[in-house]
Design a protein around this motif. Sequence first.
Motif, PDB file in Angstrom:
ATOM      1  N   SER A 149       0.827  -1.206   0.000  1.00 20.94           N
ATOM      2  CA  SER A 149       0.000   0.000   0.000  1.00 20.94           C
ATOM      3  C   SER A 149       0.865   1.262   0.000  1.00 20.94           C
ATOM      4  N   ILE A 150       1.946   1.248   0.762  1.00 18.98           N
ATOM      5  CA  ILE A 150       2.870   2.395   0.780  1.00 18.98           C
ATOM      6  C   ILE A 150       3.420   2.620  -0.624  1.00 18.98           C
ATOM      7  N   LEU A 151       3.826   1.548  -1.284  1.00 22.32           N
ATOM      8  CA  LEU A 151       4.372   1.671  -2.640  1.00 22.32           C
ATOM      9  C   LEU A 151       3.311   2.156  -3.623  1.00 22.32           C
ATOM     10  N   GLU A 152       2.098   1.621  -3.510  1.00 24.11           N
ATOM     11  CA  GLU A 152       1.007   2.060  -4.392  1.00 24.11           C
ATOM     12  C   GLU A 152       0.764   3.558  -4.283  1.00 24.11           C
ATOM     13  N   GLN A 153       0.834   4.072  -3.065  1.00 27.39           N
ATOM     14  CA  GLN A 153       0.482   5.458  -2.816  1.00 27.39           C
ATOM     15  C   GLN A 153       1.625   6.443  -3.054  1.00 27.39           C
TER      16      GLN A 153
ATOM     17  N   GLU B  98       9.892  -5.012 -12.571  1.00 26.05           N
ATOM     18  CA  GLU B  98       8.582  -5.634 -12.826  1.00 26.05           C
ATOM     19  C   GLU B  98       7.795  -5.831 -11.533  1.00 26.05           C
ATOM     20  N   LYS B  99       8.468  -6.278 -10.468  1.00 28.16           N
ATOM     21  CA  LYS B  99       7.798  -6.481  -9.175  1.00 28.16           C
ATOM     22  C   LYS B  99       7.219  -5.161  -8.649  1.00 28.16           C
ATOM     23  N   ILE B 100       8.047  -4.130  -8.649  1.00 30.28           N
ATOM     24  CA  ILE B 100       7.597  -2.834  -8.127  1.00 30.28           C
ATOM     25  C   ILE B 100       6.509  -2.267  -9.026  1.00 30.28           C
ATOM     26  N   SER B 101       6.672  -2.395 -10.329  1.00 29.75           N
ATOM     27  CA  SER B 101       5.648  -1.891 -11.269  1.00 29.75           C
ATOM     28  C   SER B 101       4.311  -2.586 -11.035  1.00 29.75           C
ATOM     29  N   SER B 102       4.339  -3.890 -10.792  1.00 30.07           N
ATOM     30  CA  SER B 102       3.087  -4.612 -10.552  1.00 30.07           C
ATOM     31  C   SER B 102       2.430  -4.162  -9.249  1.00 30.07           C
ATOM     32  N   MET B 103       3.231  -3.807  -8.254  1.00 25.99           N
ATOM     33  CA  MET B 103       2.688  -3.291  -6.992  1.00 25.99           C
ATOM     34  C   MET B 103       2.029  -1.937  -7.200  1.00 25.99           C
ATOM     35  N   MET B 104       2.591  -1.139  -8.095  1.00 19.55           N
ATOM     36  CA  MET B 104       2.033   0.193  -8.378  1.00 19.55           C
ATOM     37  C   MET B 104       0.668   0.085  -9.049  1.00 19.55           C
ATOM     38  N   ARG B 105       0.430  -0.978  -9.802  1.00 21.83           N
ATOM     39  CA  ARG B 105      -0.804  -1.131 -10.566  1.00 21.83           C
ATOM     40  C   ARG B 105      -1.952  -1.715  -9.767  1.00 21.83           C
ATOM     41  N   LYS B 106      -1.713  -2.162  -8.559  1.00 22.58           N
ATOM     42  CA  LYS B 106      -2.776  -2.804  -7.768  1.00 22.58           C
ATOM     43  C   LYS B 106      -3.821  -1.829  -7.350  1.00 22.58           C
TER      44      LYS B 106
END
Length: 150
Positions: A77-81, A142-150
């Motif tokens: 959630s921190i990464l998404e935001q 790719e891992k971080i990018s996928s977390m951003m898209r959630k």
Amino acid sequence: MKTDRRSRILEIVSNKDIETQEELAEELRRLGFNVTQATVSRDIKNLQLVKMLNSKGRYKYVISRDEGKDMGEKLVSILEQTVVSVESLDKFVIVKTITASASAAAEAIDQLDLTEIAGTIAGDNTIFILVRTVEKARDLVEKISSMMRK
């Protein structure tokens, strides 16, 4: 009295951008509550209010939405935001965040305990991550990018 005061606090932070405990105490005093900063501090803790950036780039108190989440979900959630972009450059991954969020995002990345990461350095809005191989750097993007898209 305490329940009524805490209900009002939730109402205030839902409707106004409150940056400090003193601002919240002033709002409560305007509503007739005789409060000290210490009382407001305890109420904030008990209500689990957190500070988030508003649209103007300033912090404000908000009602936490993370109550039922486990630690992994909170970190994501921190990464998404906070994360704006992510890219790799050789064995480095460069993560751009919103202003003043790189430290929180870097801590979230560190807490994910990914073995491919050798270390992270965070500034105000940029994180440099040293990864063990070029391929692992691309995988991390790719891992971080996928977390951003959630």
